[in-house]
Write a protein that holds these residues in place. Structure first.
Motif, PDB file in Angstrom:
ATOM      1  N   ILE A  23       0.840  -1.209   0.000  1.00  0.00           N
ATOM      2  CA  ILE A  23       0.000   0.000   0.000  1.00  0.00           C
ATOM      3  C   ILE A  23       0.872   1.255   0.000  1.00  0.00           C
ATOM      4  O   ILE A  23       0.616   2.199  -0.760  1.00  0.00           O
ATOM      5  N   ILE A  24       1.925   1.256   0.813  1.00  0.00           N
ATOM      6  CA  ILE A  24       2.823   2.419   0.849  1.00  0.00           C
ATOM      7  C   ILE A  24       3.536   2.586  -0.488  1.00  0.00           C
ATOM      8  O   ILE A  24       3.695   3.707  -0.990  1.00  0.00           O
ATOM      9  N   ALA A  25       3.946   1.485  -1.116  1.00  0.00           N
ATOM     10  CA  ALA A  25       4.609   1.568  -2.426  1.00  0.00           C
ATOM     11  C   ALA A  25       3.655   2.119  -3.482  1.00  0.00           C
ATOM     12  O   ALA A  25       4.056   2.927  -4.327  1.00  0.00           O
ATOM     13  N   ALA A  26       2.389   1.735  -3.440  1.00  0.00           N
ATOM     14  CA  ALA A  26       1.404   2.248  -4.400  1.00  0.00           C
ATOM     15  C   ALA A  26       1.169   3.746  -4.185  1.00  0.00           C
ATOM     16  O   ALA A  26       1.029   4.502  -5.146  1.00  0.00           O
ATOM     17  N   ILE A  27       1.156   4.169  -2.933  1.00  0.00           N
ATOM     18  CA  ILE A  27       0.980   5.606  -2.637  1.00  0.00           C
ATOM     19  C   ILE A  27       2.183   6.395  -3.134  1.00  0.00           C
ATOM     20  O   ILE A  27       2.037   7.466  -3.740  1.00  0.00           O
ATOM     21  N   ILE A  28       3.388   5.868  -2.917  1.00  0.00           N
ATOM     22  CA  ILE A  28       4.583   6.540  -3.402  1.00  0.00           C
ATOM     23  C   ILE A  28       4.563   6.631  -4.928  1.00  0.00           C
ATOM     24  O   ILE A  28       4.915   7.664  -5.510  1.00  0.00           O
ATOM     25  N   TYR A  29       4.137   5.575  -5.590  1.00  0.00           N
ATOM     26  CA  TYR A  29       4.066   5.577  -7.055  1.00  0.00           C
ATOM     27  C   TYR A  29       3.084   6.640  -7.556  1.00  0.00           C
ATOM     28  O   TYR A  29       3.364   7.319  -8.532  1.00  0.00           O
ATOM     29  N   ARG A  30       1.966   6.781  -6.881  1.00  0.00           N
ATOM     30  CA  ARG A  30       0.986   7.783  -7.303  1.00  0.00           C
ATOM     31  C   ARG A  30       1.499   9.196  -7.091  1.00  0.00           C
ATOM     32  O   ARG A  30       1.129  10.116  -7.831  1.00  0.00           O
ATOM     33  N   LEU A  31       2.339   9.401  -6.067  1.00  0.00           N
ATOM     34  CA  LEU A  31       2.879  10.731  -5.796  1.00  0.00           C
ATOM     35  C   LEU A  31       4.000  11.127  -6.753  1.00  0.00           C
ATOM     36  O   LEU A  31       4.250  12.313  -6.951  1.00  0.00           O
ATOM     37  N   LEU A  32       4.656  10.146  -7.345  1.00  0.00           N
ATOM     38  CA  LEU A  32       5.779  10.449  -8.259  1.00  0.00           C
ATOM     39  C   LEU A  32       5.305  10.905  -9.607  1.00  0.00           C
ATOM     40  O   LEU A  32       4.407  10.679 -10.202  1.00  0.00           O
TER      41      LEU A  32
END
Length: 85
Positions: free
Chosen positions: A76-85
């Motif tokens: 979930i944290i990796a998906a959030i980071i991907y969306r922010l990039l």
């Protein structure tokens, strides 16, 4: 034709990093009573590997996947980071 959107390899690598870090955190917190819930999970896969003997070539197939709460949080944290990039 221009390619729009984000790189799928970046998503794959971020998700893989989230799974690995989550599994590492789950192993670290296994013995700590307040954080032991992070290591709760389920294992899927083959109990014993499947062996294919062709005489000249022997192939062994096996796969086991373990999902823990910490690895799901890492995804979930990796998906959030991907969306922010």
């Amino acid at each position: 034709m221009a390619r729009t959107g984000k790189n799928t390899w970046a998503l794959f690598l971020l998700l893989l990093a989230g799974i690995v870090l989550g599994s590492f955190i789950a192993q670290l917190t296994e013995g700590i009573s307040a954080l032991s819930w992070l290591s709760f999970g389920k294992t899927f896969g083959l109990e014993s590997p499947v062996v294919l003997d062709l005489g000249v070539l022997i192939l062994t197939f096996g796969l086991k996947i373990r999902f823990t709460i910490a690895s799901i949080i890492g995804i979930i944290i990796a998906a959030i980071i991907y969306r922010l990039l």
